[in-house]
Design a protein around this motif. Structure first.
Motif, PDB file in Angstrom:
ATOM      1  N   ASN A  38       0.788  -1.328  -0.076  1.00 54.10           N
ATOM      2  CA  ASN A  38       0.015  -0.133  -0.054  1.00 54.10           C
ATOM      3  C   ASN A  38       0.947   1.183  -0.045  1.00 54.10           C
ATOM      4  O   ASN A  38       0.424   2.130  -0.678  1.00 54.10           O
ATOM      5  CB  ASN A  38      -0.961  -0.096   1.114  1.00 54.10           C
ATOM      6  CG  ASN A  38      -2.023  -1.047   1.076  1.00 54.10           C
ATOM      7  OD1 ASN A  38      -2.496  -1.217  -0.124  1.00 54.10           O
ATOM      8  ND2 ASN A  38      -2.579  -1.446   2.080  1.00 54.10           N
ATOM      9  N   LEU A  39       1.929   1.182   0.702  1.00 59.16           N
ATOM     10  CA  LEU A  39       2.945   2.461   0.714  1.00 59.16           C
ATOM     11  C   LEU A  39       3.654   2.609  -0.348  1.00 59.16           C
ATOM     12  O   LEU A  39       3.363   3.981  -0.754  1.00 59.16           O
ATOM     13  CB  LEU A  39       3.822   2.303   2.108  1.00 59.16           C
ATOM     14  CG  LEU A  39       3.116   2.364   3.517  1.00 59.16           C
ATOM     15  CD1 LEU A  39       4.175   1.995   4.477  1.00 59.16           C
ATOM     16  CD2 LEU A  39       2.523   3.819   3.596  1.00 59.16           C
ATOM     17  N   GLN A  40       4.164   1.832  -0.970  1.00 64.83           N
ATOM     18  CA  GLN A  40       4.764   1.718  -2.259  1.00 64.83           C
ATOM     19  C   GLN A  40       3.795   2.307  -3.336  1.00 64.83           C
ATOM     20  O   GLN A  40       3.986   3.134  -4.105  1.00 64.83           O
ATOM     21  CB  GLN A  40       5.464   0.610  -2.617  1.00 64.83           C
ATOM     22  CG  GLN A  40       6.731   0.098  -1.922  1.00 64.83           C
ATOM     23  CD  GLN A  40       7.643   0.790  -2.370  1.00 64.83           C
ATOM     24  OE1 GLN A  40       7.837   1.730  -3.084  1.00 64.83           O
ATOM     25  NE2 GLN A  40       8.964   0.271  -2.047  1.00 64.83           N
ATOM     26  N   PRO A 138      -5.439   7.248  -1.526  1.00 61.65           N
ATOM     27  CA  PRO A 138      -5.570   5.795  -1.092  1.00 61.65           C
ATOM     28  C   PRO A 138      -6.925   5.379  -0.504  1.00 61.65           C
ATOM     29  O   PRO A 138      -7.664   6.192   0.220  1.00 61.65           O
ATOM     30  CB  PRO A 138      -4.516   5.417  -0.277  1.00 61.65           C
ATOM     31  CG  PRO A 138      -4.221   6.777   0.490  1.00 61.65           C
ATOM     32  CD  PRO A 138      -4.509   7.665  -0.584  1.00 61.65           C
ATOM     33  N   LEU A 139      -7.472   4.351  -0.493  1.00 59.96           N
ATOM     34  CA  LEU A 139      -8.912   3.918  -0.008  1.00 59.96           C
ATOM     35  C   LEU A 139      -8.756   4.272   1.295  1.00 59.96           C
ATOM     36  O   LEU A 139      -9.898   4.644   2.174  1.00 59.96           O
ATOM     37  CB  LEU A 139      -9.293   2.394  -0.155  1.00 59.96           C
ATOM     38  CG  LEU A 139     -10.753   1.931   0.356  1.00 59.96           C
ATOM     39  CD1 LEU A 139     -11.823   2.942  -0.264  1.00 59.96           C
ATOM     40  CD2 LEU A 139     -10.816   0.511   0.082  1.00 59.96           C
ATOM     41  N   ALA A 140      -7.759   4.001   2.171  1.00 59.51           N
ATOM     42  CA  ALA A 140      -7.913   3.965   3.614  1.00 59.51           C
ATOM     43  C   ALA A 140      -7.801   5.535   4.101  1.00 59.51           C
ATOM     44  O   ALA A 140      -8.592   5.792   4.904  1.00 59.51           O
ATOM     45  CB  ALA A 140      -6.699   3.497   4.332  1.00 59.51           C
ATOM     46  N   LYS A 141      -7.383   6.454   3.323  1.00 58.71           N
ATOM     47  CA  LYS A 141      -7.687   7.833   3.678  1.00 58.71           C
ATOM     48  C   LYS A 141      -8.929   8.216   3.309  1.00 58.71           C
ATOM     49  O   LYS A 141      -9.445   8.910   3.851  1.00 58.71           O
ATOM     50  CB  LYS A 141      -6.556   8.659   2.870  1.00 58.71           C
ATOM     51  CG  LYS A 141      -6.609  10.184   3.291  1.00 58.71           C
ATOM     52  CD  LYS A 141      -5.132  10.610   2.923  1.00 58.71           C
ATOM     53  CE  LYS A 141      -4.931  12.094   3.820  1.00 58.71           C
ATOM     54  NZ  LYS A 141      -3.718  12.537   3.305  1.00 58.71           N
ATOM     55  N   VAL A 142      -9.412   7.805   2.275  1.00 61.12           N
ATOM     56  CA  VAL A 142     -10.977   8.283   2.104  1.00 61.12           C
ATOM     57  C   VAL A 142     -11.988   7.774   2.825  1.00 61.12           C
ATOM     58  O   VAL A 142     -12.813   8.457   3.243  1.00 61.12           O
ATOM     59  CB  VAL A 142     -11.346   7.525   0.517  1.00 61.12           C
ATOM     60  CG1 VAL A 142     -12.953   7.707   0.300  1.00 61.12           C
ATOM     61  CG2 VAL A 142     -10.715   8.050  -0.862  1.00 61.12           C
ATOM     62  N   LYS A 143     -11.836   6.529   3.506  1.00 60.09           N
ATOM     63  CA  LYS A 143     -12.562   5.983   4.542  1.00 60.09           C
ATOM     64  C   LYS A 143     -12.451   6.998   5.992  1.00 60.09           C
ATOM     65  O   LYS A 143     -13.517   7.243   6.372  1.00 60.09           O
ATOM     66  CB  LYS A 143     -12.302   4.559   4.811  1.00 60.09           C
ATOM     67  CG  LYS A 143     -12.757   3.585   4.041  1.00 60.09           C
ATOM     68  CD  LYS A 143     -12.153   2.187   4.540  1.00 60.09           C
ATOM     69  CE  LYS A 143     -12.725   1.091   3.441  1.00 60.09           C
ATOM     70  NZ  LYS A 143     -12.302  -0.169   3.808  1.00 60.09           N
ATOM     71  N   SER A 144     -11.370   7.236   6.133  1.00 60.25           N
ATOM     72  CA  SER A 144     -10.965   8.196   6.934  1.00 60.25           C
ATOM     73  C   SER A 144     -11.653   9.521   7.191  1.00 60.25           C
ATOM     74  O   SER A 144     -12.207  10.020   8.169  1.00 60.25           O
ATOM     75  CB  SER A 144      -9.659   8.595   7.318  1.00 60.25           C
ATOM     76  OG  SER A 144      -8.932   9.306   6.562  1.00 60.25           O
ATOM     77  N   LYS A 618       9.343   4.955   6.243  1.00 59.72           N
ATOM     78  CA  LYS A 618       8.546   3.879   6.822  1.00 59.72           C
ATOM     79  C   LYS A 618       8.908   2.601   6.300  1.00 59.72           C
ATOM     80  O   LYS A 618       9.032   1.488   6.624  1.00 59.72           O
ATOM     81  CB  LYS A 618       7.061   4.266   7.005  1.00 59.72           C
ATOM     82  CG  LYS A 618       6.384   3.255   7.644  1.00 59.72           C
ATOM     83  CD  LYS A 618       4.912   3.886   7.782  1.00 59.72           C
ATOM     84  CE  LYS A 618       4.079   2.849   8.635  1.00 59.72           C
ATOM     85  NZ  LYS A 618       2.540   3.178   8.780  1.00 59.72           N
ATOM     86  N   ILE A 619       8.736   2.690   4.719  1.00 56.50           N
ATOM     87  CA  ILE A 619       9.031   1.662   3.857  1.00 56.50           C
ATOM     88  C   ILE A 619      10.436   1.063   4.086  1.00 56.50           C
ATOM     89  O   ILE A 619      10.517  -0.021   4.259  1.00 56.50           O
ATOM     90  CB  ILE A 619       8.916   2.266   2.442  1.00 56.50           C
ATOM     91  CG1 ILE A 619       7.595   2.437   1.880  1.00 56.50           C
ATOM     92  CG2 ILE A 619       9.540   1.116   1.301  1.00 56.50           C
ATOM     93  CD1 ILE A 619       7.514   2.880   0.705  1.00 56.50           C
ATOM     94  N   THR A 620      11.341   1.919   4.403  1.00 54.27           N
ATOM     95  CA  THR A 620      12.911   1.345   4.725  1.00 54.27           C
ATOM     96  C   THR A 620      12.551   0.614   6.115  1.00 54.27           C
ATOM     97  O   THR A 620      13.449  -0.460   5.981  1.00 54.27           O
ATOM     98  CB  THR A 620      13.795   2.675   4.828  1.00 54.27           C
ATOM     99  OG1 THR A 620      13.807   3.433   3.468  1.00 54.27           O
ATOM    100  CG2 THR A 620      15.168   2.059   5.147  1.00 54.27           C
ATOM    101  N   ASP A 621      12.090   1.076   7.038  1.00 54.13           N
ATOM    102  CA  ASP A 621      11.894   0.458   8.203  1.00 54.13           C
ATOM    103  C   ASP A 621      11.152  -0.726   8.305  1.00 54.13           C
ATOM    104  O   ASP A 621      11.635  -1.886   8.864  1.00 54.13           O
ATOM    105  CB  ASP A 621      11.196   1.551   9.360  1.00 54.13           C
ATOM    106  CG  ASP A 621      11.851   2.573   9.657  1.00 54.13           C
ATOM    107  OD1 ASP A 621      13.210   2.492   9.701  1.00 54.13           O
ATOM    108  OD2 ASP A 621      11.373   3.805  10.304  1.00 54.13           O
TER     109      ASP A 621
END
Length: 638
Positions: A38-40, A138-144, A618-621
């Motif tokens: 999702n992040l990528q 992204p869908l998660a942000k729309v939902k928020s 965050k992706i690197t982590d």
């Protein structure tokens, strides 16, 4: 053998500790995979839309409309979606429903037009606009963005495709019919309109000055307390009110004087429960020949001049000695003397001033300012608003290669950064702005007198980055010679027209001088006289277009909104703004002139933004955690 230094060993242990904490959130490889995917993918989406506004100055009704119609962006989306499918009148009415859903539905009910078909039709239209506008998120942000109680149904509606086949058409229609049938139409319409507004403006920057001139800055702040995403760059009028709320007596006097001067005492008395009655009664006794408003303004002005004098004398490094005015009055000859010149006074009546000690308050004045201080400190609503401004605000903000501040970066006339000394230490540029931010935050407790004094300096000091201008309040009030009214200002306000100066400032703040922009307010742009907000070939943008009605004649417009989307910068110049009543009665909308400032050859993605950098970290982590799972350093939970 692999030997680590003590420092490297400590860093390794710290990283392992962090990865173990991260593993609590992502206990399995599958959980890591899901977020990585999702992040990528989100890095490739177009950047969210940023809106910039400045100098609202308490103009609640005007700003309320602009906040609801997203500076005209929603109208553009409605035009794009429906084109010729709806008439101009139908689109205007539909836009009004988006702006003011509750009020519009009440109007339709009163006119007996709120039929089931009307609800179904408008729910369908709102859904169509919403679907178009979700493509940047992204869908998660729309939902928020969707109120929790309606999230599952609205998400299901988003997943329908009535244009695909008859089954999908019937399924979508049945969902909408059931919303109407169970009596949920109004709630779902409100939820969808809220969603559309969040999608239209991803983030808002308010570049200073909520307070003064307009009568209801408190109501503006009430609206913004729950706004989904914003930041604030403190304006000098904000700083004055912040100082007053924290207990600075001279800031309190300044706030009260401004409110009386602009005839907007409603915000004090009704908005923040601050009583002016003791001041009014005292003033009418001291100045019996003046009306109550003018007498109160005179009385609080004298208290302010005295408190300011005391502050300047105990803070010589503020370099505000030129504002020590009361000592220059010749009380015997009833004139004003400075630099060997004599000036006539428009009023020579100073009943509360002791010529031998002009900055000493009388006992009555001490009582008045003491009472006002208790009102300001004890106002819960004012404290809530000021805490919000502190939490969301700062002297400056660096965002997506743009530098935002209200006033100026103090400069010398040769374009170099001006050096300013406090407590024996010299500051300039970014370091000076950081110091000012730190001092303003120290004032919040109300216990640091030096920091409280500094708030007054930030409000109207020539060396202040938030003001950058020396006020001539006393001269304008008492001297007839208008040549004394001129207010010296920092060289920045003239030098900002030079591109190389802007680039040097951007570099000072660690920003890309070729890609970045300076965005500030503070100085109204007199469009009617041919002035332009675009400086240095677009490198700097001054967006104070005069939201406040008191400025409309001066600027010739009703304010600016600067929009930064994935394709570049666009400036909306608001001509006429309808109020709520007119919008509902005639479906009247904002009239704006759009000007493209900078059109990019490529789409700016999330990956190009500051948020993209945070996502990449965050992706690197997550990759580090995945590697730890794979090599057995950390055991995943099955």
């Amino acid at each position: 053998m692999n030997f680590m230094t003590a420092s490297q060993s400590a860093m390794h242990k710290q990283k392992q500790k962090y990865l173990h904490l991260l593993a609590e959130k992502y206990p399995t490889k599958e959980a890591v995979y899901a977020d990585l995917i999702n992040l990528q993918a989100s890095l490739c989406l177009p950047k969210e839309v940023e809106h910039f506004v400045s100098d609202l100055h308490g103009e609640y009704e005007l700003f309320y409309h602009i906040l609801n119609n997203c500076s005209g962006v929603i109208k553009e989306k409605v035009d794009y979606v429906f084109g010729a499918r709806l008439t101009t009148e139908e689109k205007a009415e539909f836009c009004t429903l988006i702006y003011y859903p509750v009020e519009k539905m009440q109007q339709m009910q009163a006119e007996r037009k709120n039929t089931p078909e009307w609800y179904r039709e408008n729910l369908s239209r709102l859904l169509e606009v919403s679907k178009l506008m979700t493509y940047k998120y992204p869908l998660a942000k729309v939902k928020s963005f969707v109120p929790k109680n309606y999230r599952s149904v609205i998400t299901e509606l988003f997943n329908t495709h009535p244009e695909a086949d008859r089954a999908q058409f019937l399924y979508s229609k049945r969902l909408l019919n059931m919303i109407v049938q169970v009596g949920g139409s109004e709630d779902f319409i409100v939820a969808l309109t809220q969603l559309i507004k969040c999608l239209a403006v991803g983030h808002m920057h308010i570049v200073g000055d909520f307070f003064d001139r307009g009568n209801r800055p408190d109501t503006i702040l009430d609206m913004l307390l729950e706004y989904h995403s914003l930041d604030i760059q403190w304006g000098n009028h904000d700083i004055l009110w912040m100082g007053a709320a924290c207990g600075s007596e001279v800031c309190i006097a300044g706030v009260v004087r401004n409110s009386l001067r602009y005839k907007n005492t409603e915000v004090l008395e009704k908005g923040y429960a601050i009583s002016l009655r003791p001041l009014t009664m005292y003033a009418q006794r001291i100045y019996p020949d003046e009306n109550a408003l003018k007498a109160s303004e005179k009385a609080i002005s004298m208290i302010m001049f005295k408190l300011e004098g005391q502050l300047i004398l105990r803070n010589p490094d503020f370099r505000m000695e030129s504002r020590l005015q009361l000592q220059n009055v010749d009380y015997n000859a009833s004139c004003y003397r400075i630099n060997g010149k004599r000036y006539e006074l428009s009023s020579a009546y100073f009943p509360t001033v002791d010529p031998k000690n002009p900055y000493e308050l009388t006992e009555e004045e001490k009582q008045i300012i003491g009472d006002l201080k208790s009102y300001f400190i004890e106002s819960e609503r004012l404290r809530r608003h000021v805490d919000f401004i502190y939490k969301k605000g700062s002297v400056y903000t660096c965002c997506n290669q743009n530098l935002l501040f209200h006033g100026c970066v103090p400069l010398n006339w040769d374009g170099t950064l001006k050096e300013v000394t406090f407590d024996g230490r010299a500051y300039k540029g970014k370091e000076y702005m950081d110091y000012c931010d730190q001092m303003a935050r120290r004032a919040q407790s109300g216990e640091d007198q030096r920091a409280l004094d500094f708030m007054w300096f930030l409000w109207n000091g020539l060396l202040s980055p938030i003001s950058g201008r020396e006020f001539t309040t006393f001269e304008r009030m008492f001297l007839e010679d208008e040549s004394t009214w001129k207010e010296p200002s920092d060289p920045y306000y003239e030098l900002v027209d030079r591109e190389e100066i802007c680039e040097e400032i951007l570099e000072e703040f660690g920003l890309n001088p070729k890609e970045g922009h300076i965005i500030n307010g503070h100085v109204p742009v007199k469009v009617a006289k041919g002035e332009t907000p675009i400086k240095a070939d677009g490198k700097a943008l001054c967006i104070d277009g005069g939201f406040c009605r008191a400025y409309h004649k001066k600027t010739g417009i009703s304010g600016y909104t600067l929009i930064f989307n994935s394709r570049g910068f666009r400036l909306l110049e608001h001509q006429n703004v309808a109020d709520v009543r007119e919008a509902l009665r005639n479906n009247k909308d904002i009239e704006s002139v759009s000007r493209t400032i900078e059109l990019q050859s490529k789409v700016t993605t999330v990956g190009d933004t500051d948020e993209g950098k945070r996502i990449q970290e965050k992706i690197t982590d997550l990759y580090s955690l995945l590697l730890a799972y794979e090599n057995g350093t950390i055991k995943p939970q099955d």
